[in-house]
Design an enzyme around this catalytic site. Structure first.
Site, PDB file in Angstrom:
ATOM      1  CG  ASP A 113     -35.153 -87.433 -61.362  1.00 37.99           C
ATOM      2  OD1 ASP A 113     -36.251 -87.495 -61.873  1.00 37.99           O
ATOM      3  OD2 ASP A 113     -34.962 -87.265 -60.039  1.00 37.99           O
ATOM      4  CG  HIS A 117     -34.973 -90.090 -55.645  1.00 41.62           C
ATOM      5  ND1 HIS A 117     -35.371 -88.962 -54.924  1.00 41.62           N
ATOM      6  CD2 HIS A 117     -34.792 -90.117 -56.595  1.00 41.62           C
ATOM      7  CE1 HIS A 117     -35.876 -88.358 -56.215  1.00 41.62           C
ATOM      8  NE2 HIS A 117     -35.287 -89.032 -57.028  1.00 41.62           N
TER       9      HIS A 117
END
Length: 299
Positions: free
Chosen positions: A65, A261
């Protein structure tokens, strides 16, 4: 001045309105990209960040990611006619990752200049400022980054005239460059407070991050879990809760905190922001496209 843009605020998997981890810092005509998750290219175009002007990519670690946007980014740069070198920095293992991605991207018309950071520590200069890497607390080696834009001392024309320095040299000396046998120290006062942006994800709260973020103008910090009910998960997987991010920002005396995040399970940012604000009242829940231009302190 420094312009900071959040390109992606998601972790693990993208959502329709949330790209994966990435942020851009632009100084003058140069941009530094922090992480390059899936969707970074699309986000850059959407939020007005020039892909062509990216001079460096700073990778925190090699979970997908944070890196799966790289090969596509390179191909787009090549299609744009880029020939200037691209700096890429990251923790140990960088060469292996880049080698694999190059096989996918194919030949590139520009050089990739790699900076592999042993123990996630190191200092180097970029056109956009000075970079210091420091170790974060994650499940794998993970680098945090502090980007600083220094500010020279105030120029003193009285000293310049007394030293017989020609006026055409003054601007050069103000930039901190020697010219004609004269040096900046002859005409500049003590260095003034510059600008500092710190990027810390993925991580548990740790002293290295707190130290690096000390009095930063902006801290972008891991806030994977909105609720402390997930604290055990945060500890297990090497992440932080929003409350913990607020507490670290307060300890580090930062000027601004942007949470980033988020777990894909976090769809409402308000509770996490409220939790962070218990310790740091000005905490902001970062969102894709959020941007700010930081300026030197007025004098």
């Amino acid at each position: 001045m420094m312009t900071v843009t959040l390109l992606g605020t998601g972790g693990t998997q993208p959502l329709p309105n949330r790209a994966l981890a990435s942020a851009a810092i632009t100084v003058g005509g140069s941009t530094v990209l922090l992480d390059c998750g899936e969707g970074t290219q699309t986000a850059a175009r959407r939020w007005g960040v020039s892909i062509y002007r990216i001079d460096a990519v700073l990778l925190t670690h090699y979970h997908g990611d944070h890196i799966f946007g790289l090969p596509g980014l390179w191909q787009t740069m090549a299609a744009m006619g880029r020939t200037a070198p691209l700096t890429i920095a990251g923790p140990p293992g960088l060469e292996e990752i880049i080698s694999a991605f190059r096989a996918a991207a194919g030949p590139l018309p520009f050089e990739l200049r790699l900076i592999e950071l042993a123990e996630c520590r190191g200092k180097f200069s970029l056109p956009a400022g000075e970079v210091e890497a420091f170790p974060l607390s994650h499940r794998v080696p993970c680098c945090g980054y502090a980007l600083t834009l220094p500010r020279a001392g105030r120029f003193d024309p009285v000293r310049a005239r007394a030293a017989g320095i020609p006026v055409p040299y003054w601007k050069v000396l103000q930039r901190g460059e020697a010219v004609g046998g004269f040096t900046p120290s002859q005409v500049l006062g003590p260095a003034r407070r510059g600008l500092k942006v710190v990027y810390g994800t993925d991580t548990r709260p740790c002293e290295a991050l707190c130290t690096a973020a000390r009095e930063a103008d902006l801290l972008l910090m891991d806030a994977t879990y909105a609720d402390d009910a997930d604290l055990d998960k945060a500890k297990r997987y090497g992440h932080a809760t929003c409350r913990e991010s607020g507490e670290l920002a307060a300890r580090a005396c930062v000027r601004r905190l942007w949470l980033t995040h988020y777990s894909a399970a976090v769809t409402d940012l308000a509770p996490g922001q409220a939790a962070a604000r218990e310790a740091f009242p000005d905490a902001c829940a970062g969102q894709d496209g959020m941007t700010i231009t930081l300026n030197f302190d007025a004098e």
